[in-house]
Design an enzyme around this catalytic site. Structure first.
Site, PDB file in Angstrom:
ATOM      1  N   ASP A 162      37.415-121.257 -46.043  1.00  0.00           N
ATOM      2  CA  ASP A 162      38.417-121.823 -46.851  1.00  0.00           C
ATOM      3  C   ASP A 162      39.318-122.618 -45.818  1.00  0.00           C
ATOM      4  O   ASP A 162      40.705-122.386 -45.578  1.00  0.00           O
ATOM      5  CB  ASP A 162      38.932-120.868 -47.372  1.00  0.00           C
ATOM      6  CG  ASP A 162      40.099-121.211 -48.143  1.00  0.00           C
ATOM      7  OD1 ASP A 162      40.322-122.452 -48.863  1.00  0.00           O
ATOM      8  OD2 ASP A 162      41.236-120.377 -48.447  1.00  0.00           O
ATOM      9  N   GLU A 192      34.384-111.520 -43.076  1.00  0.00           N
ATOM     10  CA  GLU A 192      33.989-111.660 -44.568  1.00  0.00           C
ATOM     11  C   GLU A 192      32.338-111.839 -44.853  1.00  0.00           C
ATOM     12  O   GLU A 192      31.968-112.726 -45.480  1.00  0.00           O
ATOM     13  CB  GLU A 192      34.709-112.336 -45.657  1.00  0.00           C
ATOM     14  CG  GLU A 192      36.299-111.788 -45.514  1.00  0.00           C
ATOM     15  CD  GLU A 192      36.987-112.413 -46.927  1.00  0.00           C
ATOM     16  OE1 GLU A 192      36.770-113.652 -47.316  1.00  0.00           O
ATOM     17  OE2 GLU A 192      38.078-111.950 -47.218  1.00  0.00           O
ATOM     18  N   TYR A 197      42.860-108.470 -52.094  1.00  0.00           N
ATOM     19  CA  TYR A 197      43.893-109.403 -52.719  1.00  0.00           C
ATOM     20  C   TYR A 197      43.950-108.993 -54.220  1.00  0.00           C
ATOM     21  O   TYR A 197      44.094-109.701 -55.091  1.00  0.00           O
ATOM     22  CB  TYR A 197      42.871-110.876 -53.062  1.00  0.00           C
ATOM     23  CG  TYR A 197      43.267-111.630 -51.452  1.00  0.00           C
ATOM     24  CD1 TYR A 197      44.300-112.484 -51.356  1.00  0.00           C
ATOM     25  CD2 TYR A 197      42.167-111.541 -50.597  1.00  0.00           C
ATOM     26  CE1 TYR A 197      44.156-112.914 -50.229  1.00  0.00           C
ATOM     27  CE2 TYR A 197      42.153-112.310 -49.377  1.00  0.00           C
ATOM     28  CZ  TYR A 197      43.362-113.046 -49.247  1.00  0.00           C
ATOM     29  OH  TYR A 197      43.543-113.725 -48.099  1.00  0.00           O
ATOM     30  N   GLU A 224      43.969-109.134 -44.221  1.00  0.00           N
ATOM     31  CA  GLU A 224      44.597-110.213 -45.215  1.00  0.00           C
ATOM     32  C   GLU A 224      44.886-109.497 -46.276  1.00  0.00           C
ATOM     33  O   GLU A 224      44.387-108.584 -46.790  1.00  0.00           O
ATOM     34  CB  GLU A 224      43.362-111.352 -45.708  1.00  0.00           C
ATOM     35  CG  GLU A 224      42.718-111.971 -44.458  1.00  0.00           C
ATOM     36  CD  GLU A 224      41.714-112.904 -44.985  1.00  0.00           C
ATOM     37  OE1 GLU A 224      41.642-113.356 -46.077  1.00  0.00           O
ATOM     38  OE2 GLU A 224      41.161-113.629 -43.943  1.00  0.00           O
TER      39      GLU A 224
HETATM   40  C1  EVA Z   1      42.148-116.926 -49.268  1.00  0.00           C
HETATM   41  N1  EVA Z   1      40.749-115.110 -48.246  1.00  0.00           N
HETATM   42  O1  EVA Z   1      41.300-116.875 -50.357  1.00  0.00           O
HETATM   43  C2  EVA Z   1      41.671-116.381 -47.915  1.00  0.00           C
HETATM   44  C3  EVA Z   1      40.759-117.419 -47.230  1.00  0.00           C
HETATM   45  C4  EVA Z   1      40.241-116.650 -45.732  1.00  0.00           C
HETATM   46  O2  EVA Z   1      41.477-118.234 -46.756  1.00  0.00           O
HETATM   47  C5  EVA Z   1      39.867-114.831 -47.450  1.00  0.00           C
HETATM   48  O3  EVA Z   1      39.198-114.619 -45.245  1.00  0.00           O
HETATM   49  O4  EVA Z   1      39.271-113.681 -47.771  1.00  0.00           O
HETATM   50  C6  EVA Z   1      39.243-115.554 -46.614  1.00  0.00           C
HETATM   51  O5  EVA Z   1      39.512-117.484 -44.976  1.00  0.00           O
HETATM   52  O6  EVA Z   1      43.232-117.598 -49.201  1.00  0.00           O
END
Ligand code: EVA
Length: 607
Positions: free
Chosen positions: A166, A420, A476, A514
């Site tokens: 991404d 990942e 997330y 993250e």
């Molecule tokens: C995202 N999520 O979706 C981020 C990506 C990133 O930019 C991830 O490791 O899990 C990736 O590169 O915003």
């Protein structure tokens, strides 16, 4: 010399000349340049700056999206007084592949776009006159190199990069290029390992490699210019009686001076700046110099307007000022090793780095990031493909180059060996074991190893997490899962998963590499909606509640430091907007939320 990755430095015996500036440039979509003799001279060339990515310099879409072969060319002068020396050209990086020619003769090649390499040109340069340097480069993505992706050929014959990651596939000569003259007998590498004695002394165990037989002498010089320790021999220990330690956000650097000696004569001299510190995991906490430290910071990108991933010192400076302002103390070099200048600045400013190899996109369902969160189980298993053995060779080579380049930086505290990847079957475990073992073997300081674990690798099914010295989660909840009005249920699911990690973590710390929510720097809405600044704040407060209620969580690195460019697509509006700062490095509302939290959290939080 080809393999020496020492940072270029001018010393009593070494000369370095920058080759940065405007170079000639040409796309080669039919891969005809080599046959047509372009290695000796580039016809009808454009002009581009080095270092810079090429993509955003132009005004047409063909140039921005270009995928395939392309050429760079410049002329350089070799001073006559360099006769008798070894002459090299040192590339900070060349993305992703390069064949290098001097005066039309091929001198070296390199694969992998984020680590340095040398071309030894002693025998092909003409002295005291102008020489020609040409690079045939290529930025296609494949499944056998990292970062992983594919290269599509469209119906009209044009090639297009299809990253399985991404971020935009920025390419070109993105880091400085240097012409160097070294003595024939020279220092090729050195390593340091630190021990702190109970009597307050520090011991620096070192090794030095050279390409000759003469002995070496080492001096350690403090910030006032005073020599505080000396030793001779290619292996040994420097004893520092009253060391000033390198601390987080309170760095102290010594200069290490290494000399190849023959009696009084100095054959070669190399200088670098090092910090004395230890870093280890003790009782489930990170310990810097024996004291617990909680990681606060970011996943970042090398990314800015126009220059793309090209090294830009003003942007670098601004980024460190913002990280200090917000109260951060660490970052991950997601998703590739950054320019060396970044690590030297972190050394000076006392930031802790999780250094990541470009092993990203190892998950076919991440194609263009569209189905990143859900994952797809019906695709062929990544680590069982025919291409896997070749990929492993390249992956290990990148690990070797990264550790070789970065091993002496006090700021580098850990290695992230993948981002990942798939982790739920035995072939993945076997692949991971080889990469993890290799990193341990290469690193003289035996730093902790980790990888960033994707959301669908939950504690009950992940078959690779046990290899990590600490667990790094990309999560997330509240953005890709259970988002918006469902945020309270996201919190419940998040807590349940954390209880699962507690069961398998076996005393190891867990950090978040993250978590984040896309947010428009322009959008406000009361009550919140996803993408508004209000939602980003609510999302973060929920995450903080979860982090704070699990004592084994020892760090938080939000995704991302700043908005950054990605490819075009239906889930990205001119890039990824999860930045806490906008792409032009101004704060979103969330920056003030972090500033309050991070300036108040003690450095040994949950220690
Ligand atoms: C995202 N999520 O979706 C981020 C990506 C990133 O930019 C991830 O490791 O899990 C990736 O590169 O915003």
């Amino acid at each position: 010399m080809k393999k020496s990755l020492l940072y270029p430095r001018v010393t009593a015996t070494r000369r370095v000349v920058s080759l940065d500036g405007f170079w000639r440039f040409k796309f080669d979509p039919s891969s005809e340049g080599l046959e047509k003799g372009w290695a000796a001279g580039l016809p009808e060339a454009l002009s581009v700056p080095v270092p810079s990515s090429f993509a955003d310099l132009f005004t047409d879409k063909e140039s921005r999206e270009y995928c395939g072969d392309f050429w760079y060319e410049t002329d350089f002068f070799v001073p006559g007084e360099w006769a008798g020396r070894e002459i090299l050209i040192r590339f900070g990086s060349a993305t992703h592949r390069a064949r290098v020619f001097v005066n039309g003769t091929e001198v070296t090649s390199h694969v992998g776009g984020f680590l340095p390499f040398n071309a030894v040109v002693t025998d092909v340069v003409k002295m005291n006159t102008t020489n020609r340097l040409s690079l045939l480069m290529n930025n296609e993505l494949s499944q056998t190199m990292i970062p992983c992706g594919a290269t599509a050929t469209l119906g009209d014959g044009r090639k297009m990069a299809q990253p399985y990651f991404d971020f935009f596939n920025y390419s070109g000569i993105q880091r400085p290029v240097k012409l160097m003259a070294l003595p024939k007998e020279s220092i090729t590498d050195y390593t340091t390992v630190y021990r702190l004695g109970e009597d307050g002394k520090a011991f620096v165990d070192y090794t030095v490699s050279t390409n000759g037989e003469h002995d070496v002498c080492i001096s350690l010089i403090d910030a006032d210019g005073k020599t505080v320790a000396q030793a001779c021999g290619k292996e040994g220990t420097l004893t520092v009686e009253k060391p000033v330690l390198w601390e987080v956000r309170n760095a102290y650097l010594y200069t290490i001076v290494i000399r190849i000696m023959d009696g009084e004569a100095v054959f070669d001299e190399y200088c670098d700046r090092i910090g004395i510190r230890t870093f280890e995991i003790v009782d489930g906490s990170f310990h810097l110099n024996g004291h617990p430290v909680y990681l606060k910071g970011f996943g970042r990108h090398e990314d800015a307007d126009i220059r793309g991933r090209g090294l830009d010192l003003p942007t670098l400076k601004r980024d460190f000022e913002l990280m200090k302002w917000i109260g951060a103390n660490s970052f991950r070099t997601s998703h590739y090793p950054y320019a060396e200048e970044v690590y030297y600045m972190a050394d000076e400013e006392g930031f802790l780095i999780i250094d990541e190899v470009p092993a990203v996109g190892m998950f076919e369902s991440l194609m263009n990031a569209v189905d990143a969160a859900g994952g797809s189980q019906d695709k062929p298993k990544w680590f069982e493909k025919e291409t896997t053995p070749e990929l492993l060779v390249h992956h290990k080579e990148c690990v070797r180059e990264m550790i070789s380049r970065d091993k002496n930086h006090p700021s580098v505290i850990a290695w992230s060996l993948l981002n990942e990847p798939e982790t739920t079957y035995d072939a993945a475990t076997r692949y991971f074991e080889q990469v993890f073992d290799y990193a341990r073997e290469l690193d003289p300081q035996k730093r902790p190893r980790t990888f960033a674990i994707i959301g669908n690798s939950t504690p009950d099914i992940c078959k690779c997490q046990q290899l990590c010295d600490f667990i790094s989660l990309n999560r997330y909840f509240g953005w890709y899962f259970l988002n918006g009005f469902m945020l309270p249920t996201a919190e419940m699911a998040f807590r349940r998963e954390m209880e699962g990690w507690d069961k398998v973590r076996n005393g190891r710390p867990v950090i978040f590499t993250e978590f984040g929510a896309d947010t428009s720097a322009q959008l406000h809405k009361l009550p919140s909606v996803m993408w508004s600044q209000e939602y980003q704040d609510e999302y973060l407060e929920m995450n903080f509640r979860v982090f704070d209620s699990f004592d084994f969580v020892k760090g938080e690195q939000v995704w991302n430091f700043a908005d950054f460019q990605t490819g075009e697509g239906i889930i990205r509006m001119n890039g990824n907007k999860k930045g806490i700062f906008s792409r032009d490095r101004q704060p979103k509302d969330a920056a003030y939320v972090f500033r309050k939290r991070w300036t108040e959290l003690p450095v040994d939080y949950k220690g």
